[in-house]
Design a protein around this motif. Structure first.
Motif, PDB file in Angstrom:
ATOM      1  N   PRO A  36       0.797  -1.234   0.000  1.00  0.00           N
ATOM      2  CA  PRO A  36       0.000   0.000   0.000  1.00  0.00           C
ATOM      3  C   PRO A  36       0.828   1.282   0.000  1.00  0.00           C
ATOM      4  O   PRO A  36       0.285   2.351  -0.271  1.00  0.00           O
ATOM      5  CB  PRO A  36      -0.813  -0.121   1.284  1.00  0.00           C
ATOM      6  N   HIS A  37       2.118   1.195   0.341  1.00  0.00           N
ATOM      7  CA  HIS A  37       3.007   2.368   0.368  1.00  0.00           C
ATOM      8  C   HIS A  37       2.454   3.462   1.287  1.00  0.00           C
ATOM      9  O   HIS A  37       2.242   4.608   0.878  1.00  0.00           O
ATOM     10  CB  HIS A  37       3.241   2.904  -1.047  1.00  0.00           C
ATOM     11  N   ILE A  38       2.251   3.079   2.530  1.00  0.00           N
ATOM     12  CA  ILE A  38       1.689   3.976   3.545  1.00  0.00           C
ATOM     13  C   ILE A  38       2.812   4.540   4.412  1.00  0.00           C
ATOM     14  O   ILE A  38       3.694   3.802   4.856  1.00  0.00           O
ATOM     15  CB  ILE A  38       0.671   3.211   4.415  1.00  0.00           C
ATOM     16  N   ARG A  39       2.754   5.842   4.650  1.00  0.00           N
ATOM     17  CA  ARG A  39       3.702   6.462   5.581  1.00  0.00           C
ATOM     18  C   ARG A  39       3.116   6.529   6.983  1.00  0.00           C
ATOM     19  O   ARG A  39       3.814   6.295   7.965  1.00  0.00           O
ATOM     20  CB  ARG A  39       4.083   7.867   5.103  1.00  0.00           C
ATOM     21  N   GLU A  40       1.807   6.833   7.091  1.00  0.00           N
ATOM     22  CA  GLU A  40       1.189   6.954   8.412  1.00  0.00           C
ATOM     23  C   GLU A  40      -0.311   6.725   8.303  1.00  0.00           C
ATOM     24  O   GLU A  40      -0.935   7.075   7.307  1.00  0.00           O
ATOM     25  CB  GLU A  40       1.441   8.355   8.990  1.00  0.00           C
ATOM     26  N   ILE A  41      -0.882   6.129   9.364  1.00  0.00           N
ATOM     27  CA  ILE A  41      -2.335   5.999   9.478  1.00  0.00           C
ATOM     28  C   ILE A  41      -2.759   6.552  10.832  1.00  0.00           C
ATOM     29  O   ILE A  41      -2.180   6.199  11.870  1.00  0.00           O
ATOM     30  CB  ILE A  41      -2.802   4.530   9.373  1.00  0.00           C
ATOM     31  N   ARG A  42      -3.759   7.420  10.817  1.00  0.00           N
ATOM     32  CA  ARG A  42      -4.359   7.924  12.053  1.00  0.00           C
ATOM     33  C   ARG A  42      -5.829   7.512  12.104  1.00  0.00           C
ATOM     34  O   ARG A  42      -6.497   7.424  11.071  1.00  0.00           O
ATOM     35  CB  ARG A  42      -4.243   9.446  12.142  1.00  0.00           C
ATOM     36  N   VAL A  43      -6.317   7.294  13.319  1.00  0.00           N
ATOM     37  CA  VAL A  43      -7.723   6.965  13.530  1.00  0.00           C
ATOM     38  C   VAL A  43      -8.427   8.235  13.986  1.00  0.00           C
ATOM     39  O   VAL A  43      -8.137   8.772  15.063  1.00  0.00           O
ATOM     40  CB  VAL A  43      -7.905   5.856  14.583  1.00  0.00           C
ATOM     41  N   ARG A  44      -9.345   8.722  13.159  1.00  0.00           N
ATOM     42  CA  ARG A  44     -10.079   9.943  13.474  1.00  0.00           C
ATOM     43  C   ARG A  44     -11.558   9.602  13.599  1.00  0.00           C
ATOM     44  O   ARG A  44     -12.087   8.789  12.829  1.00  0.00           O
ATOM     45  CB  ARG A  44      -9.856  10.997  12.382  1.00  0.00           C
ATOM     46  N   GLY A  45     -12.232  10.204  14.588  1.00  0.00           N
ATOM     47  CA  GLY A  45     -13.632   9.864  14.771  1.00  0.00           C
ATOM     48  C   GLY A  45     -14.333  10.752  15.767  1.00  0.00           C
ATOM     49  O   GLY A  45     -13.761  11.716  16.297  1.00  0.00           O
ATOM     50  N   ASP A  46     -15.592  10.408  16.032  1.00  0.00           N
ATOM     51  CA  ASP A  46     -16.395  11.224  16.948  1.00  0.00           C
ATOM     52  C   ASP A  46     -16.234  10.789  18.399  1.00  0.00           C
ATOM     53  O   ASP A  46     -16.994  11.223  19.266  1.00  0.00           O
ATOM     54  CB  ASP A  46     -17.869  11.211  16.531  1.00  0.00           C
ATOM     55  N   ALA A  59      -4.759  16.481  14.768  1.00  0.00           N
ATOM     56  CA  ALA A  59      -3.659  16.572  15.732  1.00  0.00           C
ATOM     57  C   ALA A  59      -3.828  15.601  16.892  1.00  0.00           C
ATOM     58  O   ALA A  59      -2.853  15.009  17.371  1.00  0.00           O
ATOM     59  CB  ALA A  59      -3.534  18.003  16.247  1.00  0.00           C
ATOM     60  N   SER A  60      -5.080  15.423  17.365  1.00  0.00           N
ATOM     61  CA  SER A  60      -5.302  14.547  18.520  1.00  0.00           C
ATOM     62  C   SER A  60      -5.693  13.125  18.118  1.00  0.00           C
ATOM     63  O   SER A  60      -6.041  12.314  18.982  1.00  0.00           O
ATOM     64  CB  SER A  60      -6.386  15.136  19.423  1.00  0.00           C
ATOM     65  N   ALA A  61      -5.632  12.825  16.821  1.00  0.00           N
ATOM     66  CA  ALA A  61      -6.015  11.488  16.357  1.00  0.00           C
ATOM     67  C   ALA A  61      -4.969  10.454  16.763  1.00  0.00           C
ATOM     68  O   ALA A  61      -3.780  10.762  16.909  1.00  0.00           O
ATOM     69  CB  ALA A  61      -6.185  11.496  14.843  1.00  0.00           C
ATOM     70  N   LEU A  62      -5.419   9.223  16.929  1.00  0.00           N
ATOM     71  CA  LEU A  62      -4.519   8.119  17.271  1.00  0.00           C
ATOM     72  C   LEU A  62      -3.621   7.796  16.083  1.00  0.00           C
ATOM     73  O   LEU A  62      -4.099   7.641  14.954  1.00  0.00           O
ATOM     74  CB  LEU A  62      -5.327   6.863  17.610  1.00  0.00           C
ATOM     75  N   VAL A  63      -2.333   7.673  16.337  1.00  0.00           N
ATOM     76  CA  VAL A  63      -1.396   7.236  15.305  1.00  0.00           C
ATOM     77  C   VAL A  63      -1.203   5.729  15.460  1.00  0.00           C
ATOM     78  O   VAL A  63      -0.851   5.241  16.538  1.00  0.00           O
ATOM     79  CB  VAL A  63      -0.047   7.965  15.427  1.00  0.00           C
ATOM     80  N   MET A  64      -1.447   4.987  14.383  1.00  0.00           N
ATOM     81  CA  MET A  64      -1.321   3.536  14.435  1.00  0.00           C
ATOM     82  C   MET A  64       0.144   3.132  14.251  1.00  0.00           C
ATOM     83  O   MET A  64       0.899   3.776  13.519  1.00  0.00           O
ATOM     84  CB  MET A  64      -2.188   2.880  13.357  1.00  0.00           C
ATOM     85  N   ARG A  65       0.541   2.081  14.932  1.00  0.00           N
ATOM     86  CA  ARG A  65       1.896   1.553  14.789  1.00  0.00           C
ATOM     87  C   ARG A  65       1.849   0.298  13.911  1.00  0.00           C
ATOM     88  O   ARG A  65       0.873  -0.460  13.941  1.00  0.00           O
ATOM     89  CB  ARG A  65       2.486   1.215  16.155  1.00  0.00           C
ATOM     90  N   ARG A  66       2.889   0.091  13.138  1.00  0.00           N
ATOM     91  CA  ARG A  66       2.952  -1.066  12.253  1.00  0.00           C
ATOM     92  C   ARG A  66       3.746  -2.181  12.915  1.00  0.00           C
ATOM     93  O   ARG A  66       4.846  -1.953  13.429  1.00  0.00           O
ATOM     94  CB  ARG A  66       3.591  -0.697  10.916  1.00  0.00           C
ATOM     95  N   GLU A  67       3.165  -3.399  12.885  1.00  0.00           N
ATOM     96  CA  GLU A  67       3.812  -4.557  13.487  1.00  0.00           C
ATOM     97  C   GLU A  67       3.818  -5.705  12.483  1.00  0.00           C
ATOM     98  O   GLU A  67       2.929  -5.800  11.631  1.00  0.00           O
ATOM     99  CB  GLU A  67       3.056  -5.000  14.745  1.00  0.00           C
ATOM    100  N   PRO A  68       4.800  -6.587  12.576  1.00  0.00           N
ATOM    101  CA  PRO A  68       4.808  -7.744  11.669  1.00  0.00           C
ATOM    102  C   PRO A  68       3.665  -8.705  11.978  1.00  0.00           C
ATOM    103  O   PRO A  68       3.219  -8.834  13.125  1.00  0.00           O
ATOM    104  CB  PRO A  68       6.168  -8.395  11.926  1.00  0.00           C
ATOM    105  N   HIS A  69       3.177  -9.355  10.940  1.00  0.00           N
ATOM    106  CA  HIS A  69       2.116 -10.364  11.040  1.00  0.00           C
ATOM    107  C   HIS A  69       2.570 -11.555  10.198  1.00  0.00           C
ATOM    108  O   HIS A  69       3.275 -11.376   9.201  1.00  0.00           O
ATOM    109  CB  HIS A  69       0.798  -9.781  10.516  1.00  0.00           C
ATOM    110  N   ALA A  77      -3.773   0.411  17.161  1.00  0.00           N
ATOM    111  CA  ALA A  77      -3.859   1.551  18.083  1.00  0.00           C
ATOM    112  C   ALA A  77      -4.951   1.236  19.088  1.00  0.00           C
ATOM    113  O   ALA A  77      -5.887   0.480  18.786  1.00  0.00           O
ATOM    114  CB  ALA A  77      -4.166   2.845  17.344  1.00  0.00           C
ATOM    115  N   GLU A  78      -4.847   1.799  20.308  1.00  0.00           N
ATOM    116  CA  GLU A  78      -5.805   1.491  21.365  1.00  0.00           C
ATOM    117  C   GLU A  78      -6.318   2.762  22.024  1.00  0.00           C
ATOM    118  O   GLU A  78      -5.613   3.776  22.096  1.00  0.00           O
ATOM    119  CB  GLU A  78      -5.170   0.608  22.453  1.00  0.00           C
TER     120      GLU A  78
END
Length: 604
Positions: A36-46, A59-69, A77-78
């Protein structure tokens, strides 16, 4: 595997999990596609304001971390500490080329509330487990009722969530006598407006508008599970409609199937690509292992978490490759049968809609795929032709002998109308000619196969549909107040009584559920067959315990017919209640009323 992704809720804690396959890690994941060639994913919501930020804020959105699977990569992210409620979110993706995109969650359990195709999760609310059927039946023992949730409930539901409104009509379905409901798709589609559901976008999610009640926003999945439990309590089986040939990828990068737009270059998505016969939206690429696993996991999620008793697979011609049992629908059915056998559920119905140009070719393909059944369009085409013109011929015998050429343990799903076509009452000439549909109803419920009734057919709904084009997908609300039993409408009351009687006869008599049929392929000199000169069909059904002789008159005139019988003695017409005495192996000059019939019964 995919059922473990999405927003996973444990009390007030939510863990977001988003998976991407990588064939460098697991070569079985795909043979075509890329990363997917992703640099960053954030979780934004209500939910962000409840955690001290601003809803949907970057700015206050959760930044997801990448882990091997083991099969690729997992982003996580939690959050914790949310109050009970329904919350929406999206992934905000920044790609390596600095472009950004809003993407939904491909494994979300909840659809969003508006046209933005958000994902969602629920904290709290009511919970129930689906209880299995006390007496699951094989497919040949069922009488199916095809139900479109929106159309079925539109006339009376008011402020009720549509699935709650369906639950309010279960006494009606039980009294009609059907023992299985074949729901049209309930998985989420784009936009939130009216749809038949054959444009899926979120495969693990229930369509928001079907389960939304403002008074109980956290009870969405609870509502569907409660409906299934209520059906199971009546020993009514639940068949879901699964659309697994294609997706609605959309043209807006911020909308559509997530596993398309989560890739910087959507053409790199290993999930979407040409496979066999498309033509409807964007195809799943079943050459890739990630697609097979995703769809398998979707099916098992509904089979296990919601206890559905079968799946109808939409447009399987689009993912069937003849001679390649390791690909597409053939592999999916084999994998599901193995999984169901391990779980002690071999009776689960796996039904194909296999629209070959020559519809009879679907029989051989069903045998090859090893599914339990396929939809049998020829029965409907012939029934509507006969209802409109009052004619029968050699084609009639072939469709009535519907189980012919199916392998043992497999068979057709038969019907005289379905969601894809105009109502049989319309094809018969309009509602003032409702009686022309009675012969078709008699043959439907007395022929081999698993009969299916389309919602409203039982009281003569008469909607017309164009044969093709987008205009076919239109609301057809059932007019309960003016046409259903209890409304005072003569045609509706009469047809309902006919269907109720015929369904009861089929369920009471195993011989009518057998594959045995005579005559075929030609009329028999004794008087069995389809006779164009009179518009009458006479056929024999039987098993070890029962015999039936069925005479059906499609014409507008009473016919006096010499009816053959395999034995002498008393036979009872189960339609009229009359008992006749047969001598010389025939009943001479017997009156079969116009647009009606006789179902003669004798116990062996």
């Amino acid at each position: 595997m995919y059922e473990s992704f999405g927003a996973v809720v444990d009390g007030s804690r939510v863990e977001f999990r988003l998976f991407f396959p990588d064939n460098a890690v697991d070569p079985s994941q795909y043979v075509r596609g890329g990363l997917p060639h992703i640099r960053e994913i954030r979780v934004r919501g209500d939910f962000q304001s409840a955690l001290g930020g601003r809803d949907w804020d970057f700015a206050s959105a959760l930044v997801m971390r990448r882990e091997p699977h083991p099969s690729g990569w997992l982003y996580r992210a939690e959050i914790d500490g949310l109050a009970e409620g329904y919350y929406q979110y999206k992934y905000f993706v920044t790609f390596e080329n600095e472009t950004t995109r809003w993407c939904s969650d491909p494994s979300t359990r909840y659809g969003g509330s508006d046209e933005h195709e958000n994902a969602a999760f629920v904290i709290g609310g009511n919970f129930t487990r689906v209880r299995p059927l006390a007496r699951p039946l094989p497919l040949k023992e069922l009488v199916l009722y095809e139900l479109m949730i929106d159309d079925f409930t539109a006339d009376y539901r008011g402020a009720l969530a549509p699935v709650d409104a369906v639950a309010a009509k279960l006494d009606y379905l039980e009294q009609l006598g059907v023992n299985a409901v074949a729901f049209m798709p309930w998985t989420s589609w784009p936009g939130g407006g009216f749809s038949w559901g054959y444009d899926p976008v979120q495969f693990f999610a229930v369509e928001y508008r079907y389960v939304h009640d403002p008074a109980t926003p956290a009870d969405k999945l609870f509502k569907l599970k409660s409906l299934i439990n209520a059906l199971h309590e009546r020993n009514i089986h639940v068949i879901m409609d699964g659309v697994f040939n294609h997706v609605s990828a959309g043209v807006d990068p911020n909308h559509g199937f997530p596993y398309f737009w989560l890739y910087m270059n959507p053409a790199d998505s290993p999930y979407i690509g040409p496979f066999e016969r498309g033509g409807f939206f964007e195809e799943f690429d079943y050459r890739n292992g990630c697609v097979n696993q995703f769809i398998r996991d979707v099916c098992l999620y509904w089979l296990e978490s919601f206890g559905v008793d079968g799946i109808r697979f939409d447009y399987t011609l689009g993912f069937f490759r003849r001679g390649s049992p390791e690909l597409g629908i053939s592999k999916l059915v084999a994998d599901l049968k193995d999984a169901l056998a391990e779980r002690g559920r071999p009776e689960v119905a796996l039904i194909l809609e296999h629209l070959t140009d020559n519809r009879y070719q679907a029989i051989d393909d069903t045998n090859r795929i090893c599914a339990g059944a396929c939809w049998f369009d020829p029965f409907m085409f012939e029934a509507q032709r006969s209802a409109g013109a009052g004619v029968v011929d050699g084609r009639t015998l072939r469709v009535l002998n519907a189980s012919l050429d199916f392998a043992p343990g497999k068979g057709p799903v038969t019907y005289i109308e379905n969601h894809d076509h105009s109502a049989i009452v319309h094809e018969a000439g309009g509602r003032h000619r409702w009686f022309k549909t009675q012969p078709a109803a008699i043959t439907l419920l007395t022929s081999p196969g698993t009969p299916m009734i389309h919602n409203g057919q039982e009281f003569g709904e008469d909607y017309w549909l164009p044969h093709e084009g987008p205009g076919r997908v239109q609301p057809r609300p059932l007019r309960w107040a003016s046409r259903a039993p209890g409304s005072g409408d003569f045609a509706g009351e009469r047809l309902y009584d006919v269907y109720r009687q015929l369904i009861r006869l089929r369920r009471d008599h195993p011989a009518l559920r057998s594959a045995n049929f005579f005559p075929y392929p030609f009329n028999h000199p004794d008087g069995y067959g389809a006779f164009p000169e009179t518009g009458v069909v006479v056929y024999h059904r039987w098993d070890e315990q029962e015999r039936f002789i069925i005479a059906v008159n499609y014409s507008d005139f009473d016919r006096w017919v010499d009816i053959p019988f395999p034995t002498n003695g008393p036979w009872q017409d189960l339609l009229s209640g009359e008992t006749v005495t047969v001598a010389g192996w025939r009943l001479d000059n017997y009156r079969v009323p116009s647009n009606w019939g006789a179902i003669f019964f004798q116990r062996v």
